[in-house]
Write an enzyme that holds these catalytic residues in place. Structure first.
Site, short mmCIF file in Angstrom:
data_model
loop_
_atom_site.label_atom_id
_atom_site.label_comp_id
_atom_site.label_asym_id
_atom_site.label_seq_id
_atom_site.Cartn_x
_atom_site.Cartn_y
_atom_site.Cartn_z
N THR A 292 5.57 11.93 43.50
CA THR A 292 4.47 12.63 43.41
C THR A 292 3.41 12.15 44.61
O THR A 292 2.66 12.83 44.86
CB THR A 292 3.79 12.04 41.84
N GLU B 18 -0.17 10.32 30.67
CA GLU B 18 0.07 10.82 32.04
C GLU B 18 -0.40 10.30 33.16
O GLU B 18 0.12 9.91 34.10
CB GLU B 18 -0.45 12.25 32.16
#
Lengths: 308, 308
Positions: free
Chosen positions: A181, A128
């Site tokens: 993001t 991640e």
């Protein structure tokens, strides 16, 4: 066992008042992965279909997660990974988490399960990190544990699986726009009013209590986010209209999935989730923004073995 | 029924990560109140023993709470209140809340229980406002509901009773110094880092989950407060030493009770609570600060009827 084929589910992180700590696991959308034990050492990604993603394991979340686990395994073998990507990258429903979680889950199974679920989460988080620049667990935790999960703490890592009422279902609309993001992070304030924080943790307490007692009304009353949603929602077309449509059609609550652009609505029963999805579709038919819809019960177990 | 005599328990508010939202009810310390239905209209406080407090109902928390309820009752009667104060004012274990909650509970019983528990909380809050200047429910809610309570929201008022494991017990040390609520409020920051808030609501989620699943280890891991405790603890003599003594002697966690100066330690079992209380006493024997100790199981029902 030399090969395993698994279903790696999409996930919804944050869930209104649970920013950065809560996540839930979906059941009807996910990637498929095949992991093979090989005599060739190291991690190799042999095939990725469905999306154009790097096969260099150092540049692929599944590869990075798998290498993190491999470093902690005492084995002369290596592993080959094939990925059928069905979850679109950047959708906000845990596309990178599914790949990272799938890789570590598959290797762990092929090795006879030397690691517990929380340890798998820690390895998957390294994948991640490649995707988002941060070590976050709010998607990989529900992918690996299933159901509803709480990241109580990162240091030390402490994941809690929360009881999940059987009738909970989710409608998700994925507007096919890009929300980086980094942009979603940039709109957040570094400091927040104590008063807002108190309301947020009051709601989080209500939501968790409602999940344990299967009190759908309490779950509904608790699904608010006044910290993050007001800032991030401006990045999502017709967000307010989507929320209104969800509420009008019986959703318990709705909000931004992860850092967006997907929007989720939590519902009691799949029938209501279908109705809410239809209403969200209607809102988007006016915007002209391309979109996908998903309807799913909560997946209580997480990653599933399809065959060995 | 023309008269009721009740036990009005002390309470611990905040409970580390639950600042302004959580509270719990004690069992071994509390006031006694007698409430009488009278033909004379209005609220009259006939006697207060144990402490010197105003008997003018407009200047007494019990009087204000009782009048708030009376305004919403259709009756030709009035009520007379007698209070035996055992909980010291300013101790931080809900002295004013016990009086406010007791007054409304007693009147409600004498009238045949026209109001539900949440409605009683709302009336009792008006008494609390006289004491602290703020409409807060985190002591009156556990006094009236018993056990562990969460104030999910003030607007609208929404109180949730949380499951409480049977073995939970509390040790409380009350340093007999004055900490003014206004001082305890003044040291708080109006804005807090988002990162700290996230850790706090992660812990709150863990605590509530631990209460439902009776996971004492999880309860223990969750009992942290990095928002309020660092600021307020400077007002409490030997706070750090008390916390260390509690941890060393097996407490699940410890922190400031309400706005202080009392310090609570949550324990598994009364035996451990006694051991922790002894250790806290030892810390204070060196400081020379006068103090009181209380050891109590959690009181699951709140206010109790002693006789009618």
């Amino acid at each position: 066992m030399e090969q395993i084929r698994i279903f790696c589910p999409a996930t919804v992180a944050n869930i209104s008042c649970g920013f950065d700590v809560l996540g839930l696991c979906l059941d009807t959308i996910g990637d498929e992965m095949i992991i093979r034990k090989t005599s060739r050492k190291g991690i190799h990604i042999s095939k990725i279909s469905g999306q154009s993603l790097p096969t260099d394991p150092h540049k692929n979340v599944a590869g990075v997660a798998a290498m993190a686990m491999l470093k902690n395994l005492n084995t002369d073998n290596g592993f080959e990974i094939e990925i059928q990507k069905n979850i679109k990258a950047g959708s906000g429903i845990g596309s990178s988490a599914a790949s990272a979680a799938g890789a570590v889950y598959g290797i762990n199974k092929l090795m006879g399960s030397p690691f517990g679920t929380s340890e798998m989460v820690a390895f998957a988080m390294e994948g991640e990190q490649l995707a988002s620049g941060a070590l976050h667990a709010d998607n990989v935790a529900p992918a690996l544990f299933g159901g509803f999960t709480l990241v109580r703490s990162y240091d030390p890592l402490d994941i809690v699986k929360i009881h999940c009422p059987g009738e909970l279902a989710v409608a998700v609309i994925h507007p096919q726009i890009e929300v980086k993001t980094s942009d979603a992070r940039a709109v957040l304030k570094k400091n927040i009013p104590l008063k807002s924080a108190i309301r947020q943790w009051g709601n989080l307490g209500g939501l968790i209590s409602g999940l344990y007692t299967e009190d759908y009304e309490l779950i509904s009353r608790s699904l608010h986010d006044e910290i993050v949603e007001p800032h991030r929602s401006v990045l999502i077309p017709a967000f307010k209209e989507l929320k209104e449509a969800a509420a009008l059609n019986g959703a318990l609550g709705s909000g931004i999935s992860g850092s967006g652009p997907s929007v989720f609505a939590l519902c009691k029963g799949e029938k209501t989730a279908r109705k809410v999805a239809d209403a969200m579709k209607k809102v988007y038919s006016k915007t002209g923004v391309a979109h996908e819809l998903h309807i799913s019960k909560i997946n209580p177990e997480g990653i599933k073995i399809l065959d060995r």
